[in-house]
Design an enzyme around this catalytic site. Structure first.
Site, mmCIF file in Angstrom:
data_model
loop_
_atom_site.group_PDB
_atom_site.id
_atom_site.type_symbol
_atom_site.label_atom_id
_atom_site.label_comp_id
_atom_site.label_asym_id
_atom_site.label_seq_id
_atom_site.Cartn_x
_atom_site.Cartn_y
_atom_site.Cartn_z
ATOM 1 N N LYS A 190 21.264 26.479 5.069
ATOM 2 C CA LYS A 190 22.432 26.765 4.241
ATOM 3 C C LYS A 190 23.440 25.651 4.452
ATOM 4 O O LYS A 190 23.886 25.392 5.568
ATOM 5 C CB LYS A 190 23.040 28.108 4.622
ATOM 6 C CG LYS A 190 24.285 28.424 3.818
ATOM 7 C CD LYS A 190 24.805 29.820 4.070
ATOM 8 C CE LYS A 190 26.046 30.065 3.236
ATOM 9 N NZ LYS A 190 26.578 31.416 3.423
ATOM 10 N N LYS A 245 19.723 27.037 0.437
ATOM 11 C CA LYS A 245 20.913 27.341 -0.347
ATOM 12 C C LYS A 245 21.919 26.209 -0.231
ATOM 13 O O LYS A 245 22.175 25.782 0.884
ATOM 14 C CB LYS A 245 21.509 28.640 0.199
ATOM 15 C CG LYS A 245 22.755 29.085 -0.486
ATOM 16 C CD LYS A 245 23.314 30.267 0.239
ATOM 17 C CE LYS A 245 24.646 30.598 -0.406
ATOM 18 N NZ LYS A 245 25.325 31.647 0.302
#
Ligand code: PBG
Length: 321
Positions: A190, A245
């Site tokens: 992330k 992400k």
């Protein structure tokens, strides 16, 4: 080369990737109240729903063939504290939502985010002391958060906080409570991305965060090797599935993670990606229906098993026609 592209039947026959509702996870925002829906200005077409309306919407998503929903709470400002302790309240908004969804629909997967940012006054994902985000103290609270969400009936715990060692700690904590059936979907890679802007508006963490950032725990957008180390650690600690992400600007990471580990790999088409495509579509600059379908196809081609996308219900409807 053109023989294989010459007719629809041969294009279908030679196509390497396909999109189906099975590829979709729907991230949905829930707010307090009854019969309330509030649009998110920076995400046209996305609404924050009260529990009753969300339960109905989840029913529709299920009937469209969407396998899972990820629930994100809009925490009332007066419940936010520096330590984010509302996160571990077994009766908080997200826990009540999970119970209501599960009472109404047992056969759709429910995913809960683990991180403190919806609950903290400063908008950081962890506990802060002297300007520093504390790792191990935060992980202890995340374990309790994962516990209350699991008790409420969620199927998958998805830690999005990027603290070190949280996957192993949460796995151990859940197993110790007899919750070994709960899956872990790790937000492994992330990045500290500006593409999360509209999400932070939607859940109200933007104003809490102010001009601060999350670069001491979320990854540097410049790095690839580090993503593989993050995934390797999460796999070793017990992750069942991993996530990359944001999504579209990071498809190289999706590809490398899938090739290196071969485990279920998901990508998050985040709020800013949705806003770009939708905003251009609304202005007539892009054909929204075509680009949103193409974007999911590209995730599949890159190796993703599925995509978290705010457009999941719309995509499933498009696929049905
Ligand atoms: C919270 C969280 C964020 C997103 C998902 N979980 C925001 C953040 O890390 O600041 C972003 C999702 C999106 O932009 O669609 N930890």
């Amino acid at each position: 080369m053109r023989r294989n592209r010459s007719r629809d039947w041969v294009r279908r026959l030679t196509r390497e990737s396909n999109v189906s509702p099975d590829d979709l996870i729907w991230p949905a925002f829930v707010q307090e109240g009854q019969g309330v829906r509030t649009p998110v200005p920076s995400m046209p077409g996305v609404e924050r729903l009260s529990i009753d309306l969300l339960v109905n919407a989840v029913g529709e998503a299920k009937s469209l063939g969407i396998p899972a929903v990820a629930v994100f709470p809009v925490t009332p400002q007066e419940l936010k504290t520096p330590d984010g302790k509302e996160a571990i309240n077994p009766d908080n908004l997200v826990c009540r939502t999970v119970r209501s969804i599960k009472e109404a629909h047992d056969d759709i997967g429910v995913i809960c985010d683990v991180a403190l940012d919806p609950y903290t006054t400063h908008g950081q994902d962890g506990i802060v002391r002297d300007g520093e985000i504390l790792n191990d103290e935060t992980v202890e609270v995340l374990c309790q958060q994962a516990f209350v969400q699991s008790q409420a009936g969620c199927d998958v715990i998805a830690p999005s906080d990027m603290m070190d060692g949280r996957i192993g700690a949460i796995r151990k904590a859940l197993d110790a409570e007899g919750l070994d059936h709960i899956s872990l979907l790790a937000y492994s890679a992330k990045y500290a991305s500006a593409f999360y802007g509209p999400f932070r508006d939607a859940v109200g963490s933007a104003q809490s965060l102010g001009t601060a950032d999350k670069r001491t725990y979320q990854m540097d957008p410049a790095n690839t090797e580090e993503a593989l180390r993050e995934v390797a650690l999460d796999v070793a600690e017990g992750a069942d599935m991993v996530m990359v992400k944001p999504g579209m600007p990071y498809l190289d990471i999706v590809r490398r993670v899938k090739e290196s580990f071969g485990l279920p790999t998901f990508a998050y088409q985040v709020s800013g990606e949705y806003a770009m495509l939708r905003g251009a579509g609304d202005r007539g600059w892009l054909d929204w229906e075509k680009v949103i379908l193409e974007s999911i196809l590209c995730f599949k081609r890159a190796g993703a098993n599925g995509v978290l996308t705010y457009a999941a219900p719309e995509i499933a409807k498009l696929l049905a026609t």
